[in-house]
Structures are given as structure tokens and as C-alpha cells.
Design a protein around this motif. Sequence first.
Motif, short mmCIF file in Angstrom:
data_model
loop_
_atom_site.label_atom_id
_atom_site.label_comp_id
_atom_site.label_asym_id
_atom_site.label_seq_id
_atom_site.Cartn_x
_atom_site.Cartn_y
_atom_site.Cartn_z
N LEU A 47 -37.26 11.39 -5.91
CA LEU A 47 -36.00 11.96 -6.42
C LEU A 47 -36.20 12.54 -7.82
CD1 LEU A 47 -33.27 9.41 -5.30
CD2 LEU A 47 -33.56 11.76 -4.52
N GLY A 48 -36.96 11.83 -8.63
CA GLY A 48 -37.23 12.32 -9.98
C GLY A 48 -37.98 13.63 -9.96
N ALA A 49 -38.96 13.75 -9.07
CA ALA A 49 -39.72 14.99 -8.96
C ALA A 49 -38.83 16.15 -8.52
CB ALA A 49 -40.88 14.81 -8.00
N LEU A 50 -37.95 15.90 -7.56
CA LEU A 50 -37.03 16.95 -7.11
C LEU A 50 -36.07 17.36 -8.23
CD1 LEU A 50 -36.14 15.81 -3.49
CD2 LEU A 50 -37.50 17.79 -4.18
N ALA A 51 -35.57 16.37 -8.96
CA ALA A 51 -34.66 16.69 -10.07
C ALA A 51 -35.39 17.47 -11.16
CB ALA A 51 -34.06 15.40 -10.64
N TRP A 52 -36.64 17.12 -11.42
CA TRP A 52 -37.42 17.83 -12.44
C TRP A 52 -37.64 19.28 -12.03
CZ3 TRP A 52 -42.57 19.69 -12.14
CH2 TRP A 52 -43.03 20.24 -13.34
N VAL A 53 -37.95 19.51 -10.76
CA VAL A 53 -38.15 20.88 -10.30
C VAL A 53 -36.85 21.67 -10.43
CG1 VAL A 53 -38.60 22.29 -8.24
CG2 VAL A 53 -40.09 20.38 -8.79
N GLY A 54 -35.72 21.07 -10.08
CA GLY A 54 -34.43 21.74 -10.25
C GLY A 54 -34.15 22.08 -11.70
N LEU A 55 -34.44 21.16 -12.58
CA LEU A 55 -34.23 21.40 -14.00
C LEU A 55 -35.18 22.47 -14.52
CD1 LEU A 55 -32.44 20.31 -16.28
CD2 LEU A 55 -34.28 18.75 -16.86
N LEU A 56 -36.41 22.47 -14.03
CA LEU A 56 -37.39 23.48 -14.43
C LEU A 56 -36.95 24.88 -14.00
CD1 LEU A 56 -40.17 23.65 -15.81
CD2 LEU A 56 -41.17 23.54 -13.53
N VAL A 57 -36.43 25.01 -12.79
CA VAL A 57 -35.94 26.31 -12.30
C VAL A 57 -34.76 26.78 -13.14
CG1 VAL A 57 -34.79 27.44 -10.34
CG2 VAL A 57 -36.80 26.02 -9.97
N THR A 58 -33.84 25.87 -13.42
CA THR A 58 -32.68 26.23 -14.24
C THR A 58 -33.12 26.66 -15.64
OG1 THR A 58 -31.29 24.69 -13.03
CG2 THR A 58 -30.49 25.40 -15.17
N ALA A 59 -34.05 25.93 -16.24
CA ALA A 59 -34.54 26.27 -17.58
C ALA A 59 -35.22 27.62 -17.58
CB ALA A 59 -35.49 25.19 -18.08
N HIS A 60 -36.02 27.89 -16.54
CA HIS A 60 -36.72 29.18 -16.46
C HIS A 60 -35.71 30.34 -16.37
CE1 HIS A 60 -39.97 31.92 -15.59
NE2 HIS A 60 -39.30 32.35 -14.53
N ARG A 61 -34.68 30.15 -15.56
CA ARG A 61 -33.65 31.20 -15.44
C ARG A 61 -32.90 31.38 -16.75
NH1 ARG A 61 -31.16 29.89 -9.48
NH2 ARG A 61 -32.97 30.63 -8.32
N ARG A 62 -32.59 30.29 -17.40
CA ARG A 62 -31.84 30.38 -18.65
C ARG A 62 -32.66 31.05 -19.75
NH1 ARG A 62 -27.43 31.91 -20.05
NH2 ARG A 62 -26.96 31.39 -22.18
N ILE A 63 -33.93 30.70 -19.83
CA ILE A 63 -34.80 31.31 -20.83
C ILE A 63 -34.93 32.80 -20.57
CG2 ILE A 63 -37.20 31.40 -21.62
CD1 ILE A 63 -37.23 28.33 -21.30
N GLY A 64 -35.02 33.17 -19.29
CA GLY A 64 -35.07 34.59 -18.94
C GLY A 64 -33.79 35.31 -19.34
N ALA A 65 -32.65 34.65 -19.18
CA ALA A 65 -31.37 35.26 -19.57
C ALA A 65 -31.28 35.43 -21.07
CB ALA A 65 -30.21 34.41 -19.06
#
Length: 98
Positions: A47-65
Motif C-alpha cells: 500500500l505504501g508503494a502504491l501511495a508513493w507512486v500516486g504522490l510521485l505522479v501528482t508531484a510530477h504533474r504539479r511541477i510541470g504545471a
Amino acid sequence: MRDPGAQPERTWLAWRRTTLSCAVSVALAARVALAEPSGLAVVAAGLGALAWVGLLVTAHRRIGALAQARPGTMGAAQTAGTLLCVLVLIGVGGMMLV
């Protein structure tokens, strides 16, 4: 016109720090799951790994924005997803204490 100050850089660094600290937490959970393989530890690490991947995707999108001249605010779905990832990681930490 947007002020080209340090705000976008600070936000970028904050997202990176957050994803790094979550990666360390997940690595520690995985270490516990490998050292003492119990069902709870394996589930917590997964679960932690899945949550980390979700957070990583969100961070990548936000940094791009943030690279845009006028970045928009985070949407409700991104905000809720980020909150869910953080709450899951808190739960993983709690499971590791048991």
C-alpha cells in the motif's frame, strides 16, 4: 505577468522533499516486510508503494504545471488524491508500529 521570484522553485523543492521522505518511509516498510514477513507488513509495504507512486505522479504533474507562465491551482481531484496518498502513508507508518 507572473513574478519570476523564488516561489515556483520553493514549491518544486517542497514537492521533491515530500516524495523523497515518502520513498524513505516506503523503503523502511519494505525492509520490515522482508525482515519479518508477516501479512500485515507485506500489505503495508505494498500500500505504501502504491501511495508513493500516486504522490510521485501528482508531484510530477504539479511541477510541470509550475513551469507555465500562469500556473493554475490544483484541482479537487488532485488535492483529494494527494490527501489520500498521505493518509495511506500515515496508516502504513501506524501498521509498522504494531
